[in-house]
Design a protein around this motif. Structure first.
Motif, PDB file in Angstrom:
ATOM      1  N   GLY A   1       0.719  -1.373   0.068  1.00  0.00           N
ATOM      2  CA  GLY A   1      -0.091   0.074   0.163  1.00  0.00           C
ATOM      3  C   GLY A   1       0.693   1.236  -0.200  1.00  0.00           C
ATOM      4  O   GLY A   1       1.907   1.248  -0.197  1.00  0.00           O
TER       5      GLY A   1
ATOM      6  N   ASP B   1      -7.300  -2.039  -1.838  1.00  0.00           N
ATOM      7  CA  ASP B   1      -8.435  -1.321  -1.773  1.00  0.00           C
ATOM      8  C   ASP B   1      -9.400  -1.347  -3.395  1.00  0.00           C
ATOM      9  O   ASP B   1      -8.439  -1.115  -4.393  1.00  0.00           O
TER      10      ASP B   1
ATOM     11  N   TYR C   1      -8.104   1.803  -5.524  1.00  0.00           N
ATOM     12  CA  TYR C   1      -6.465   2.479  -5.073  1.00  0.00           C
ATOM     13  C   TYR C   1      -5.894   3.319  -5.980  1.00  0.00           C
ATOM     14  O   TYR C   1      -5.586   4.366  -5.565  1.00  0.00           O
TER      15      TYR C   1
END
Length: 161
Positions: free
Chosen positions: A88, A114, A117
């Motif tokens: 991330g 996500d 993202y």
């Protein structure tokens, strides 16, 4: 069977009330008996529904408080530095709150898993490069190098000001 017992109990209650008031025995018409029975059954089913509703409400309140409560990352903060990791993107600011009681509140991580993202990454990188303030929503902690960070969601309340 159960309905006839209820009806018998209601008849008895009406007769007892009449006797207590000194009235003669009251004869209840069949239509009135059916209406009383239907009303009592409807009242019982409404009561069951009400009890079930209260039980579900209390259960949902208990479950939501047992899970990580999460919260809004407010007030908006200026990103001081960023770190791109394999799992991330971490953004750091001086005043982030710690709604999930993670190990550190210095940074929040946008997880690579996500659903938004790419869009959120572009938005956060733009906010960092232009010195804009960022606020968002965190609903859990995520580990990076043995330290847990609040995770920021790219699809919920991510705002650049």
């Amino acid at each position: 069977m159960q309905q006839s017992r209820r009806l018998a109990r209601m008849k008895l209650a009406v007769r007892m009330a009449a006797c207590q008031k000194g009235l003669a025995t009251i004869t209840i018409s069949t239509a009135l008996q059916q209406r009383i029975a239907a009303t009592s059954i409807q009242g019982i089913s409404n009561m069951k529904f009400f009890r079930m509703f209260i039980l579900m409400l209390l259960t949902s309140i208990g479950l939501s408080s047992a899970a990580n409560a999460g919260g809004v990352l407010q007030p908006p903060q200026i990103i001081t530095h960023v770190s791109f990791q394999q799992n991330g993107f971490i953004i750091y600011a001086d005043g982030w709150p710690n709604p999930n009681n993670c190990d550190t509140a210095a940074g929040v991580m946008l997880l690579a898993t996500d659903s938004n993202y790419d869009k959120a990454f572009a938005l956060l990188l733009t906010a960092y490069s232009t010195g804009k303030k960022v606020s968002g929503y965190s609903d859990g902690c995520t580990l990076h190098d043995g330290v847990s960070y609040n995770s920021i969601r790219g699809s919920k309340y991510l705002v650049v000001r």
